[in-house]
Design a protein around this motif. Structure first.
Motif, short mmCIF file in Angstrom:
data_model
loop_
_atom_site.label_atom_id
_atom_site.label_comp_id
_atom_site.label_asym_id
_atom_site.label_seq_id
_atom_site.Cartn_x
_atom_site.Cartn_y
_atom_site.Cartn_z
N ASN A 8 27.37 -11.26 10.89
CA ASN A 8 25.96 -11.20 10.54
C ASN A 8 25.79 -11.54 9.07
O ASN A 8 24.85 -12.23 8.68
CB ASN A 8 25.39 -9.81 10.79
N TYR A 9 26.69 -11.02 8.24
CA TYR A 9 26.67 -11.24 6.80
C TYR A 9 28.07 -10.97 6.26
O TYR A 9 28.88 -10.32 6.92
CB TYR A 9 25.65 -10.32 6.10
N SER A 11 30.36 -8.96 3.90
CA SER A 11 30.35 -7.71 3.14
C SER A 11 30.93 -7.96 1.76
O SER A 11 31.90 -8.70 1.62
CB SER A 11 31.19 -6.65 3.85
N GLY A 65 24.84 -15.05 10.10
CA GLY A 65 23.45 -14.81 10.40
C GLY A 65 23.02 -14.96 11.84
O GLY A 65 21.83 -15.02 12.11
N GLY A 88 19.29 -14.95 12.77
CA GLY A 88 19.10 -13.57 12.35
C GLY A 88 18.47 -13.57 10.96
O GLY A 88 18.55 -14.55 10.23
N ASP A 89 17.87 -12.47 10.60
CA ASP A 89 17.20 -12.36 9.31
C ASP A 89 18.02 -11.44 8.41
O ASP A 89 17.65 -10.31 8.15
CB ASP A 89 15.79 -11.82 9.51
N TYR A 90 19.16 -11.93 7.95
CA TYR A 90 20.08 -11.14 7.14
C TYR A 90 20.16 -11.72 5.74
O TYR A 90 20.18 -12.93 5.56
CB TYR A 90 21.49 -11.15 7.74
N SER A 91 20.25 -10.86 4.75
CA SER A 91 20.42 -11.30 3.38
C SER A 91 21.85 -11.81 3.20
O SER A 91 22.79 -11.16 3.62
CB SER A 91 20.15 -10.13 2.44
N GLN A 92 22.03 -12.97 2.57
CA GLN A 92 23.35 -13.59 2.48
C GLN A 92 23.85 -13.86 1.07
O GLN A 92 25.02 -13.65 0.78
CB GLN A 92 23.35 -14.94 3.23
#
Length: 117
Positions: A8-9, A11, A65, A88-92
């Motif tokens: 998703n992103y 870490s 994402g 997806g709406d994830y900060s990257q």
């Protein structure tokens, strides 16, 4: 010679080796860990893998994402990862920058391919 990660992103939390050993010990003993501890551990694993990919001349590839398995009916019928993913709406950017910069600062950044859905 390519390792593909679907995340998703990425870490990225700064840590010490002592912290990582303590987090591993806690989890191994069945204790709960905090979200911050989990992010530190994920960071340590990704950096360890990145350094090893560099050493072996492998390429690291990140699919970032993806919001997985959006259609539950089709998930039940066909199983996971059968074409029902979306953006997806994830900060990257901030974590990805810190992660890649840390590997580069050690001169251990492997060739990298990034995909963002």
């Amino acid at each position: 010679k390519l390792c593909d990660h679907g995340l998703n992103y990425v870490s990225f939390e700064r840590f010490t080796e002592e912290e990582i050993a303590g987090i591993f010990r806690k989890k191994r003993e069945g204790d709960d860990i905090s979200n911050l501890e989990a992010e530190k551990f994920k960071t340590a694993i990704l950096l360890f893998l990145g350094e090893n990919y560099h050493e072996k001349g492998w390429v690291q590839q990140f699919h970032l994402g993806a919001l997985r398995n959006n259609n539950k009916r089709m998930l039940r019928q066909l199983g996971p990862d059968t074409g029902w993913d979306s953006i997806g709406d994830y900060s990257q950017a901030e974590n990805l920058s810190g992660f890649l910069d840390t590997l580069d600062g050690k001169d251990k950044l492997p060739k990298t391919i990034l995909y963002n859905l």
